[in-house]
Design an enzyme around this catalytic site. Sequence first.
Site, PDB file in Angstrom:
ATOM      1  N   LYS A  77       0.849  -1.203   0.000  1.00 33.21           N
ATOM      2  CA  LYS A  77       0.000   0.000   0.000  1.00 33.21           C
ATOM      3  C   LYS A  77       0.880   1.248   0.000  1.00 33.21           C
ATOM      4  CE  LYS A  77      -3.743   1.810   2.976  1.00 33.21           C
ATOM      5  NZ  LYS A  77      -4.535   1.507   4.194  1.00 33.21           N
ATOM      6  N   SER A 152      -9.499   1.477   3.397  1.00 30.80           N
ATOM      7  CA  SER A 152      -8.677   2.288   2.532  1.00 30.80           C
ATOM      8  C   SER A 152      -7.683   1.492   1.678  1.00 30.80           C
ATOM      9  CB  SER A 152      -7.901   3.314   3.366  1.00 30.80           C
ATOM     10  OG  SER A 152      -7.019   2.669   4.250  1.00 30.80           O
ATOM     11  N   SER A 176      -9.387  -1.117   7.432  1.00 33.59           N
ATOM     12  CA  SER A 176      -8.903  -0.909   6.064  1.00 33.59           C
ATOM     13  C   SER A 176      -8.298  -2.107   5.363  1.00 33.59           C
ATOM     14  CB  SER A 176      -7.874   0.211   6.051  1.00 33.59           C
ATOM     15  OG  SER A 176      -8.551   1.419   5.979  1.00 33.59           O
TER      16      SER A 176
HETATM   17  N1  GLN Z   1     -12.589   3.680   7.151  1.00 34.00           N
HETATM   18  C1  GLN Z   1     -11.869   3.951   8.351  1.00 34.00           C
HETATM   19  C2  GLN Z   1     -11.403   5.383   8.386  1.00 34.00           C
HETATM   20  O1  GLN Z   1     -11.626   6.063   7.451  1.00 34.00           O
HETATM   21  C3  GLN Z   1     -10.730   3.002   8.514  1.00 34.00           C
HETATM   22  C4  GLN Z   1      -9.521   3.384   7.751  1.00 34.00           C
HETATM   23  C5  GLN Z   1      -8.340   2.518   8.057  1.00 34.00           C
HETATM   24  O2  GLN Z   1      -8.451   1.445   8.644  1.00 34.00           O
HETATM   25  N2  GLN Z   1      -7.190   3.006   7.662  1.00 34.00           N
HETATM   26  O3  GLN Z   1     -10.826   5.832   9.326  1.00 34.00           O
END
Ligand code: GLN
Length: 477
Positions: A77, A152, A176
């Site tokens: 990532k 994400s 994410s």
């Molecule tokens: N969707 C969650 C957020 O926006 C989780 C994101 C993540 O785990 N990096 O914070």
Amino acid sequence: MKDFRSLSEIRSEIGAGKLTVFQLTEHYLQNINEKNGRLNAFLSIYSDSALKQAKAVDQKIASGKAGKLAGMIIGIKDVFAYENHRLQCASNILEGFSSQYTATAIQKLIDEDAIIIGHQNCDEFAMGSSNENSAFGVSRNPIDESRVPGGSSGGSAVAVGADMCQVSIGSDTGGSVRQPAAFCGLIGLKPTYSRISRYGLAAYASSFDTVGIISKSVEDAALVLEVMAGEDEFDSTVSSQPVPDFSKRNAGGKYKIAYFKETIDHDGLDSQIKECTLEVIDQLKSAGHEVEEVQFDLLEYILPTYYVLTAAEASSNLSRYDGVRFGKRAKSENLEEMYKMTRSEGFGTEVKRRIMTGTFVLSASYYDAYYSKAQKVRRLIRDETNAILDKYDFIISPTTPTTAFKIGEMNENPMQMYLEDLYTVQANVVGIPAISVPVGFDNQRLPIGVQLMSKSFNESELLEISNQIITFKDQNR
Ligand code: GLN
């Protein structure tokens, strides 16, 4: 070429003289070439270095000196530092930035002869649940390209799902890794907080951030975890707990499993996901596990607690992007104006929203009402969850309230998007390990995942039960 489910399948082909790591790398690169224009999973592709490393790994295999991950092609990532490679966290603010060192987790993979094939698309600074917040545009779900892959770590899931690499390394702050894995029909593992070093992982919310794994098989997740886990002199928060051989699991254990009534009866839960989760619960019971309904009164407080605390930590962590030290610098003669312009131009809407919310909850007048209160609620959630996990080996739930949604569908209202994280954030608020396992499809053939959470440092059993659940799915097909 065959769709390899695990490294062991790859290694047996190589052992039989039917495949080389070089050929395999070429195969993934070809897939990336063909599909990336549409799917937008990779932001950079390291063809030359990957092919060069592949040759070297083939030689090592031939001479019997290969590491544990020889033959594994991995995508990372766009939040992991990889020396002398660009790193942007899918943000304009890091335009032109290149890492001076490699993240410990990634270095450990390389040391075991894994090949890094590229950096993958994601939501900007890992904030989002759909990959739509990337400065490089959305990545598309390979199962239905009009839909999001989740976020994400969206590009990371797409890359594994579309056979552009064998495994992806993502980050999981609130789901994410698990949510995109569920949306793309893959395994998503978020280990215990502090199991894996965060050195070289761009910080979003430091007390939640966890390095995670997206793979096609539990076996690969176990092996990669085993390699990445453990102490690191560059990250003092990493636990000194011994790292078991996750890849050598016991099989067939019988467990006590809890599920929350509040989760299953939640208004926002899609009825087909509910049905599918209840089916898995029945299958677990038939397989001899004890599964019980448990009350969890704090469910509705988890999401607000998560969003108050992560925004606070993000506002502090992201203050380092000032136009002076990293990446982009706006043109201005005036220093203060340069700071402001760099941040206004460099950050996207969602990141700005989090920074503003975080700054607000940390401000002197509101600190007690929000930040400090959320810390207290975090403690309550942690204590209550751990009390349940003293009595039960696992807590089972759906991974997500919906299956993969259409691109643009949730963009009107950020609250609607935040609700996607309803079930995943608990593991990060508490710091415990959790996994998403693909268990079926809805009537549009979109994948459904179930999530299991366990006690801190109990990844071994988490992987073991996941393997059992995967077998149920196989029986159904
Ligand atoms: N969707 C969650 C957020 O926006 C989780 C994101 C993540 O785990 N990096 O914070």
